[in-house]
Motif scaffolding. Structure first.
Motif, mmCIF file in Angstrom:
data_model
loop_
_atom_site.group_PDB
_atom_site.id
_atom_site.type_symbol
_atom_site.label_atom_id
_atom_site.label_comp_id
_atom_site.label_asym_id
_atom_site.label_seq_id
_atom_site.Cartn_x
_atom_site.Cartn_y
_atom_site.Cartn_z
ATOM 1 N N PHE A 1 0.820 -1.219 0.000
ATOM 2 C CA PHE A 1 0.000 0.000 0.000
ATOM 3 C C PHE A 1 0.853 1.268 0.000
ATOM 4 O O PHE A 1 0.620 2.190 -0.775
ATOM 5 C CB PHE A 1 -0.948 -0.012 1.202
ATOM 6 N N LEU A 2 1.850 1.319 0.874
ATOM 7 C CA LEU A 2 2.687 2.523 0.991
ATOM 8 C C LEU A 2 3.607 2.730 -0.201
ATOM 9 O O LEU A 2 4.164 3.810 -0.376
ATOM 10 C CB LEU A 2 3.511 2.477 2.278
ATOM 11 N N GLU A 3 3.747 1.713 -1.037
ATOM 12 C CA GLU A 3 4.608 1.820 -2.217
ATOM 13 C C GLU A 3 3.870 2.342 -3.445
ATOM 14 O O GLU A 3 4.498 2.658 -4.455
ATOM 15 C CB GLU A 3 5.234 0.452 -2.520
ATOM 16 N N ARG A 4 2.556 2.430 -3.354
ATOM 17 C CA ARG A 4 1.783 2.922 -4.503
ATOM 18 C C ARG A 4 2.111 4.395 -4.757
ATOM 19 O O ARG A 4 2.233 5.188 -3.812
ATOM 20 C CB ARG A 4 0.282 2.773 -4.239
ATOM 21 N N PRO A 5 2.260 4.792 -6.030
ATOM 22 C CA PRO A 5 2.613 6.188 -6.356
ATOM 23 C C PRO A 5 1.629 7.216 -5.790
ATOM 24 O O PRO A 5 2.051 8.271 -5.307
ATOM 25 C CB PRO A 5 2.606 6.213 -7.878
ATOM 26 N N ASP A 6 0.325 6.909 -5.806
ATOM 27 C CA ASP A 6 -0.665 7.861 -5.287
ATOM 28 C C ASP A 6 -0.547 8.040 -3.777
ATOM 29 O O ASP A 6 -0.895 9.095 -3.236
ATOM 30 C CB ASP A 6 -2.087 7.443 -5.675
ATOM 31 N N ILE A 7 -0.052 7.046 -3.083
ATOM 32 C CA ILE A 7 0.123 7.124 -1.628
ATOM 33 C C ILE A 7 1.497 7.687 -1.291
ATOM 34 O O ILE A 7 1.644 8.515 -0.397
ATOM 35 C CB ILE A 7 -0.068 5.731 -0.985
ATOM 36 N N LYS A 8 2.513 7.261 -2.033
ATOM 37 C CA LYS A 8 3.889 7.719 -1.790
ATOM 38 C C LYS A 8 4.040 9.228 -1.962
ATOM 39 O O LYS A 8 4.876 9.848 -1.324
ATOM 40 C CB LYS A 8 4.824 6.997 -2.763
ATOM 41 N N SER A 9 3.212 9.811 -2.817
ATOM 42 C CA SER A 9 3.321 11.248 -3.089
ATOM 43 C C SER A 9 2.721 12.119 -1.987
ATOM 44 O O SER A 9 2.896 13.323 -1.983
ATOM 45 C CB SER A 9 2.641 11.570 -4.424
ATOM 46 N N LYS A 10 2.012 11.513 -1.039
ATOM 47 C CA LYS A 10 1.376 12.291 0.034
ATOM 48 C C LYS A 10 2.367 12.586 1.155
ATOM 49 O O LYS A 10 3.239 11.772 1.450
ATOM 50 C CB LYS A 10 0.179 11.519 0.600
ATOM 51 N N THR A 11 2.190 13.743 1.779
ATOM 52 C CA THR A 11 2.970 14.034 2.982
ATOM 53 C C THR A 11 2.405 13.173 4.111
ATOM 54 O O THR A 11 1.310 12.604 3.989
ATOM 55 C CB THR A 11 2.860 15.516 3.384
ATOM 56 N N ASN B 1 -4.639 12.188 7.235
ATOM 57 C CA ASN B 1 -5.991 12.683 6.955
ATOM 58 C C ASN B 1 -6.733 11.764 5.988
ATOM 59 O O ASN B 1 -7.952 11.612 6.077
ATOM 60 C CB ASN B 1 -5.938 14.096 6.380
ATOM 61 N N HIS B 2 -6.002 11.147 5.076
ATOM 62 C CA HIS B 2 -6.576 10.263 4.060
ATOM 63 C C HIS B 2 -7.095 8.959 4.674
ATOM 64 O O HIS B 2 -7.950 8.297 4.106
ATOM 65 C CB HIS B 2 -5.501 9.970 2.997
ATOM 66 N N LEU B 3 -6.576 8.593 5.840
ATOM 67 C CA LEU B 3 -6.921 7.319 6.465
ATOM 68 C C LEU B 3 -8.092 7.419 7.439
ATOM 69 O O LEU B 3 -8.230 6.592 8.336
ATOM 70 C CB LEU B 3 -5.692 6.734 7.173
ATOM 71 N N TRP B 4 -8.951 8.400 7.240
ATOM 72 C CA TRP B 4 -10.172 8.539 8.047
ATOM 73 C C TRP B 4 -11.382 8.517 7.130
ATOM 74 O O TRP B 4 -11.353 9.105 6.049
ATOM 75 C CB TRP B 4 -10.170 9.861 8.827
ATOM 76 N N VAL B 5 -12.444 7.835 7.574
ATOM 77 C CA VAL B 5 -13.714 7.861 6.856
ATOM 78 C C VAL B 5 -14.831 8.102 7.868
ATOM 79 O O VAL B 5 -14.718 7.737 9.040
ATOM 80 C CB VAL B 5 -13.994 6.564 6.064
ATOM 81 N N CYS B 6 -15.899 8.721 7.405
ATOM 82 C CA CYS B 6 -17.068 8.972 8.253
ATOM 83 C C CYS B 6 -18.287 8.309 7.627
ATOM 84 O O CYS B 6 -18.573 8.539 6.452
ATOM 85 C CB CYS B 6 -17.324 10.469 8.394
ATOM 86 N N GLU B 7 -18.962 7.507 8.397
ATOM 87 C CA GLU B 7 -20.187 6.832 7.964
ATOM 88 C C GLU B 7 -21.028 6.512 9.182
ATOM 89 O O GLU B 7 -20.535 6.498 10.303
ATOM 90 C CB GLU B 7 -19.860 5.534 7.201
ATOM 91 N N ARG B 8 -22.298 6.195 8.937
ATOM 92 C CA ARG B 8 -23.215 5.883 10.036
ATOM 93 C C ARG B 8 -22.915 4.553 10.718
ATOM 94 O O ARG B 8 -23.215 4.374 11.885
ATOM 95 C CB ARG B 8 -24.657 5.866 9.539
#
Length: 106
Positions: A31-41, A47-54
């Motif tokens: 997961f951490l090696e994916r380009p879309d994830i690696k590019s995040k600070t 912040n990306h690892l939170w979701v809100c649902e009922r």
């Protein structure tokens, strides 16, 4: 009194409504090696690892879609804090007299 510090009382209330926010842990070493994830600070990733649902079930589906990861590789942990509302905090006086068990006030 010594070492007095401010503290948010709503974090200690048992009668509040739990916040419907879930922190996601991804059990996939790639997961951490994916380009879309690696590019995040680090802050963006957190912040990306939170979701809100009922519910936890719908939060799991949302997290899987958001992170593009199979649901079986995700672990959710609901935020432990509560939302203190005037209604829910109004239950406190009832609880000190034994509610919700049946009690007789004479």
């Amino acid at each position: 009194m010594e070492n007095i510090r401010d503290w948010c009382v709503s974090r200690q209330l048992w009668w509040g409504h739990r916040i419907p926010a879930y922190h996601v842990t991804v059990n996939d070493p790639t997961f951490l090696e994916r380009p879309d994830i690696k590019s995040k600070t680090l802050q963006e990733l957190e912040n990306h690892l939170w979701v809100c649902e009922r519910s936890e079930a719908t939060a799991l589906k949302k997290a899987a879609k958001k992170l593009n990861v199979d649901e079986s590789k995700l672990v959710l942990k609901q935020d432990e804090d509560v939302l203190d509302t005037w209604f829910s905090s109004g239950l406190f006086p009832f609880s000190v007299f034994g509610w919700p068990e049946q009690v007789s006030l004479k």
